[in-house]
Design a protein around this motif. Structure first.
Motif, short mmCIF file in Angstrom:
data_model
loop_
_atom_site.label_atom_id
_atom_site.label_comp_id
_atom_site.label_asym_id
_atom_site.label_seq_id
_atom_site.Cartn_x
_atom_site.Cartn_y
_atom_site.Cartn_z
N GLY A 125 5.44 -9.65 -1.28
CA GLY A 125 5.46 -8.40 -2.42
C GLY A 125 4.61 -9.15 -2.97
N SER A 126 3.56 -10.19 -3.49
CA SER A 126 2.23 -10.21 -4.39
C SER A 126 1.26 -9.86 -3.93
CB SER A 126 1.58 -11.56 -4.71
OG SER A 126 2.11 -12.55 -3.57
N ALA A 127 0.87 -9.18 -2.23
CA ALA A 127 0.13 -8.41 -1.80
C ALA A 127 0.15 -7.28 -2.15
CB ALA A 127 -0.14 -9.08 -0.43
N ILE A 128 1.37 -6.65 -2.57
CA ILE A 128 1.75 -5.18 -2.60
C ILE A 128 1.46 -4.63 -3.88
CG2 ILE A 128 3.30 -3.42 -2.10
CD1 ILE A 128 5.03 -5.12 -0.16
N GLU A 129 0.32 -3.48 -4.46
CA GLU A 129 0.39 -3.10 -5.87
C GLU A 129 1.60 -1.92 -6.08
OE1 GLU A 129 -2.53 -3.58 -8.91
OE2 GLU A 129 -2.66 -4.40 -6.65
N LYS A 130 1.62 -1.20 -5.17
CA LYS A 130 3.21 0.12 -5.11
C LYS A 130 3.62 0.38 -3.85
CE LYS A 130 -1.10 3.44 -6.44
NZ LYS A 130 -1.36 4.58 -6.49
N ALA A 131 4.68 0.95 -4.20
CA ALA A 131 5.08 1.42 -2.92
C ALA A 131 5.28 2.70 -3.26
CB ALA A 131 6.45 0.72 -2.58
N GLU A 132 5.02 3.81 -2.40
CA GLU A 132 5.21 5.39 -2.82
C GLU A 132 6.18 6.43 -2.23
OE1 GLU A 132 0.25 6.54 -3.74
OE2 GLU A 132 1.08 7.00 -2.36
N GLN B 153 -0.64 2.00 -20.38
CA GLN B 153 1.27 1.99 -20.48
C GLN B 153 1.19 2.01 -18.87
OE1 GLN B 153 3.44 1.70 -22.42
NE2 GLN B 153 5.33 0.33 -20.73
N LYS B 154 1.68 0.48 -18.82
CA LYS B 154 2.68 0.34 -17.38
C LYS B 154 3.69 0.54 -17.37
CE LYS B 154 2.72 -4.18 -17.37
NZ LYS B 154 2.79 -5.61 -17.02
N LYS B 155 3.86 0.99 -15.81
CA LYS B 155 5.32 2.18 -15.32
C LYS B 155 5.27 1.28 -14.08
CE LYS B 155 4.80 6.18 -17.89
NZ LYS B 155 4.57 7.45 -17.37
N PHE B 156 6.61 1.13 -14.66
CA PHE B 156 7.67 0.31 -12.68
C PHE B 156 8.01 1.28 -11.96
CE2 PHE B 156 8.35 -4.24 -15.37
CZ PHE B 156 7.60 -4.19 -14.65
N ILE B 157 8.00 2.39 -12.37
CA ILE B 157 9.09 3.77 -12.06
C ILE B 157 8.24 4.86 -13.18
CG2 ILE B 157 10.82 4.71 -10.92
CD1 ILE B 157 12.30 2.18 -11.14
N LYS B 158 7.65 5.64 -11.00
CA LYS B 158 6.61 7.29 -12.00
C LYS B 158 8.31 7.98 -10.91
CE LYS B 158 3.04 9.57 -12.83
NZ LYS B 158 1.71 9.76 -13.42
N VAL B 159 8.66 9.33 -11.62
CA VAL B 159 8.93 10.00 -11.05
C VAL B 159 7.86 11.09 -10.79
CG1 VAL B 159 11.29 11.62 -10.47
CG2 VAL B 159 11.42 9.64 -11.16
N GLU B 160 8.02 11.30 -9.91
CA GLU B 160 6.96 13.02 -9.55
C GLU B 160 7.47 14.41 -9.01
OE1 GLU B 160 2.31 12.13 -9.56
OE2 GLU B 160 3.65 10.22 -8.43
N SER B 161 6.72 15.35 -8.90
CA SER B 161 7.83 16.24 -7.98
C SER B 161 7.54 16.00 -6.23
CB SER B 161 7.14 17.61 -8.46
OG SER B 161 6.84 17.68 -9.51
N GLY C 198 1.43 15.58 -7.65
CA GLY C 198 1.16 14.57 -7.46
C GLY C 198 0.27 13.76 -8.78
N GLY C 199 0.32 12.84 -8.19
CA GLY C 199 -0.65 11.71 -9.54
C GLY C 199 -0.50 10.80 -9.48
N LEU C 200 -1.56 9.69 -10.28
CA LEU C 200 -2.14 8.15 -10.03
C LEU C 200 -0.87 7.39 -10.62
CD1 LEU C 200 -5.69 8.37 -9.79
CD2 LEU C 200 -4.11 8.32 -7.96
N MET C 201 -0.70 6.57 -10.71
CA MET C 201 -0.04 6.11 -11.39
C MET C 201 -1.02 4.79 -12.03
SD MET C 201 3.54 2.88 -9.88
CE MET C 201 4.28 2.31 -11.37
N LYS C 202 -0.28 4.15 -13.15
CA LYS C 202 -1.38 3.60 -14.51
C LYS C 202 -0.70 2.98 -14.71
CE LYS C 202 -3.93 7.42 -14.24
NZ LYS C 202 -5.73 7.03 -13.29
N THR D 229 7.92 9.57 -5.62
CA THR D 229 8.30 8.21 -7.23
C THR D 229 7.86 7.64 -6.01
OG1 THR D 229 10.45 9.20 -7.57
CG2 THR D 229 10.16 6.86 -7.31
N THR D 230 6.82 6.14 -7.51
CA THR D 230 6.11 5.38 -7.35
C THR D 230 6.72 4.01 -8.06
OG1 THR D 230 3.77 7.09 -7.21
CG2 THR D 230 3.46 4.96 -7.84
N VAL D 231 6.75 3.36 -7.14
CA VAL D 231 6.96 1.82 -8.31
C VAL D 231 6.48 0.51 -7.29
CG1 VAL D 231 9.38 0.32 -7.58
CG2 VAL D 231 9.73 3.07 -6.99
N ALA D 232 5.56 0.28 -8.79
CA ALA D 232 5.35 -1.18 -8.75
C ALA D 232 6.07 -2.14 -8.27
CB ALA D 232 5.06 -1.66 -9.92
N ILE D 233 5.25 -3.03 -7.48
CA ILE D 233 5.82 -3.74 -6.56
C ILE D 233 4.88 -5.59 -6.81
CG2 ILE D 233 6.45 -5.07 -4.38
CD1 ILE D 233 7.53 -2.50 -4.60
#
Length: 729
Positions: free
Chosen positions: A118-125, A42-50, A725-729, A53-57
């Motif tokens: 932006g296409s070179a960026i996987e995500k921003a933490e 399951q892709k997530k554009f936004i994942k909130v953790e304690s 913590g955690g990894l974004m899938k 926050t990870t955002v897919a770019i």
């Protein structure tokens, strides 16, 4: 609602059947067989953790078609100040790229991020209160930009074309190649950015040190052309099943031009015109080598990174002499160079049975900067300002994590030694200043798991902010007879105490508050010397600066309300087909001690929303909107008119998702402008700035080759104690 917000990372469907077989003794045996197992990521554009926050770019159509700087400005809780620079939930931000802090600062950092697609960026933490493993020189928060790391079997390619339409029409093509052969995987990216844009600014300034107030009004139009060629190469060689060796080389070459036209009118002065051109050539080279290994079966790991960065720029400005006037005022050139060496290691020791882990590491870093400016100011003679900056940083840290039932504890301590040498001009005198300081920087945090999906956390950290070369450098630009621009060589380091409390739920919801106290805080400011009709833009140190911030992030599931519960359940397994709105709300209150404002320091509110709406013919619409209302005070600026922007993007896939086409409109209603009042010594300034942010873009991406996504694993997984913590899938 709970099932909606969970939107499970892995959807596993299995069908089990039981068959009963009767034996001769009339006993019954049950045989269970798994007929089918389907795994869906399951892709997530936004994942909130304690802790972040990870955002897919890259896969986000609103963020991935532009540049890194535009993408970062749209992240939840990020606010770009009127003077440039970024904050996250009211706190200062340090930019990391692939886990290492960026050496660049000020306009150099902004220009670099603007050159990174932006296409070179996987995500921003978004890391709100970084611990001891991060540099203490991080003020309050960190945005870690993680560049693309996918390696596919065989040879694969992607061609991207962005075509921008405003008053100017410019293309930005890019090609990406990647592949994998046995133990070696690689990726290359080659592209060219060509962008034209305009900036309009107005300053209405009142000088209050005279017996009768005097005023000047200034209008300036700048047309900027940015041309940037970039190349990125990344390789990963798998030495063994437990070890990886990663090599990266990134470079870009820029050739920019500013054509400016300024006019000044006011008390006791004739109309003053200042026109001219500034041309800037620059280049940046980054080289990194990383070794990652898992040392044994209990999960001990070692990570070593060596990094070097060479950056140069050479601006050359010439103003036009007008008929019947004295020679042109602002003619200057400068030679800027930066050299950076960086070496760090991180060692992880987990103790699974004790539910305890220990991280330790160290870093050595050297930065050298030289900027030599040559100025000819309405005079046949040439003035030279030479600025030298050398920073050496040695650091060690240890951080322990312990889990006690539902309570997760983290405690860390970082030692940092800074030796900073700076030489430049202060009051027309060459001055050499040296700072040598060693400090300990503690951090503690606690996280309590109220339920499987709801966590409560609190944290404290102490940080430092060394004044960057961009705020120290006495060389200036964009100045004329009535404007001066200069750094402040006398600035001291700032120290920060950061406190945070937060509730997170179900990977989407976040409610938190932070409180930061900064000592010897450095702020950009306008001021004027008594009896002089010249405005000076510089940095000034303030005794104490306090920031109180409250923030909330949460989704609104439109499908649940508009389509009904049953239809919503069908879509919840695939976020690409869902309709939703993700909201972000920020309240920020600043208090500056040792400085008198002519207005009340009201809090700043910021509201932002990102929506995804599915349209007929499988067209996906993505919309973003933010507004910063009037009357709030940002640092020293009182916002007098709302700052807002609305963007919309329409995207559709063709040819079995090999071809992606997008049509985008940014700042559709052309409302993004800054109107502010600045109160400062001997000077009141009404500030206005408008960039031509209304831009239309067509984006095209074509993928060819083997499209089977098999991401090369460069992460060494360890049995770390859960710490939010955690990894974004």
């Amino acid at each position: 609602m709970k099932s909606l917000l969970l939107s499970a990372m892995f959807l596993i469907t299995s069908v089990m059947s039981a068959q009963e077989t009767k034996t001769e003794n009339d006993t019954v045996k049950k045989v269970t067989t798994i007929e089918e197992v389907t795994v869906k990521i399951q892709k997530k554009f936004i994942k909130v953790e304690s802790d972040k926050t990870t955002v897919a770019i890259k896969d986000n159509p609103m963020l991935g078609t532009g540049n890194a700087y535009d993408a970062v400005k749209k992240l939840p809780g990020v606010i770009a100040s009127p003077t440039g620079g970024l904050s996250l939930n009211g706190k200062g931000v340090t930019i990391y790229i692939d886990g290492a802090p960026s050496t660049l600062s000020g306009n150099d950092l902004e220009n670099y991020l603007s050159s990174l697609p932006g296409s070179a960026i996987e995500k921003a933490e978004l890391i709100y209160n970084p611990g001891a493993s991060f540099d203490a020189n991080a003020s309050g928060s960190v945005i870690n930009i993680v560049t693309s790391s996918k390696r596919l079997k065989g040879i694969n390619a992607s061609f991207n074309m962005n075509y921008n339409f405003n008053k100017y029409q410019k293309p930005s093509p890019q090609i990406l190649l990647n592949g994998k052969e046995k133990n070696l995987s690689w990726q290359t990216m080659l592209g060219y950015n060509y962008i034209d844009r305009e900036n309009k600014s107005k300053n209405g300034q009142t000088f209050t040190s005279f017996a009768v107030d005097k005023y000047i009004d200034q209008n300036r139009l700048t047309v900027t052309t940015n041309r940037n060629l970039y190349f990125r190469l990344g390789t990963n060689y798998r030495l063994s099943s437990k070890s990886n060796l990663l090599f990266n080389y990134n470079t870009n070459f820029s050739n920019d031009r500013d054509v400016f036209d300024a006019k000044t009118t006011g008390s006791d002065i004739s109309d003053y015109l200042n026109t001219g051109t500034t041309k800037t050539k620059g280049n940046n080279h980054e080289l990194s080598l990383q070794y990652k290994t898992k040392l044994d079966t209990i999960g001990r790991t070692l990570d070593i990174v060596a990094f070097t960065n060479v950056f140069n720029r050479n601006p050359n400005s010439k103003t036009n002499a007008l008929e019947g006037t004295t020679p042109s005022y602002n003619n200057f050139s400068s030679d800027f160079g930066l050299l950076n060496y960086y070496l760090k290691y991180d060692f992880t020791i987990p103790f699974e049975k004790l539910k305890f882990s220990l991280n330790t590491g160290g870093k050595f870093n050297t930065i050298k900067v030289n900027n030599t400016g040559k100025y000819n100011l309405n005079s046949p003679s040439t003035d030279i300002i030479d600025f030298d900056y050398t920073e050496t940083n040695l650091a060690f840290y240890a951080e322990a994590r312990k889990k006690i039932k539902k309570l997760n504890l983290t405690a860390g301590l970082r030692y940092e030694n800074f030796n900073v040498d700076r030489t430049g001009i202060v009051d027309d005198v060459s001055t050499d200043i040296n700072f040598n300081n060693s400090n300990l920087f503690p951090n503690v945090s606690a996280l309590y798991e109220l339920t499987d999906n709801v966590n409560v956390s609190a944290s404290y950290s102490r940080k430092i902010a060394q004044p960057s070369y961009s705020v120290l450098d006495p060389n200036g630009s964009n100045f004329d007879q009535y404007n001066s621009s200069t750094g402040n060589l006398l600035l001291n380091p700032s120290f920060f105490d950061n406190y945070e409390f937060k509730i997170t739920a179900m990977d989407f919801i976040q409610l938190g508050t932070n409180y930061t106290v900064s000592k010897d805080h450095n702020l950009f400011i306008f001021n004027a010397e008594p009896g002089e009709l010249v405005s000076t833009q510089t940095f000034q140190q303030f005794d104490k600066f306090k920031t109180m911030s409250i923030y909330a992030n949460f989704p609104i599931p439109l499908d649940y309300f508009l389509k009904g519960k049953e239809e919503f359940k069908k879509r919840m397994g695939n976020i690409d087909k869902m309709n939703y709105v993700f909201l972000n709300i920020n309240y920020i209150k600043n208090l500056t001690e040792g400085y008198d404002f002519s207005f009340k320091s009201n809090p700043v509110w910021n509201y932002a929303a990102q929506a995804q709406i599915m349209m007929p013919w499988d067209v996906k619409s993505t919309m973003t909107y933010f507004i910063l209302p009037a009357n709030g005070v940002w640092e020293i600026y009182k916002i007098t008119k709302p700052i807002q922007q609305f963007d919309i993007s329409l995207n559709k896939d063709f040819m079995n998702k090999k071809l992606k086409v997008g049509v985008h409109a940014f700042d559709l209603f052309n409302q993004n402008e800054v109107n502010a009042l600045v109160s400062s010594t001997n000077l009141q300034t009404k500030f206005y700035e408008k960039n031509d942010t209304r831009t239309f873009r067509i984006s095209l991406t074509y993928n060819f080759g083997n499209l089977k996504l098999e991401k090369e694993n460069t992460d060494i997984q360890t049995e770390k104690v859960k710490s939010g913590g955690g990894l974004m899938k």
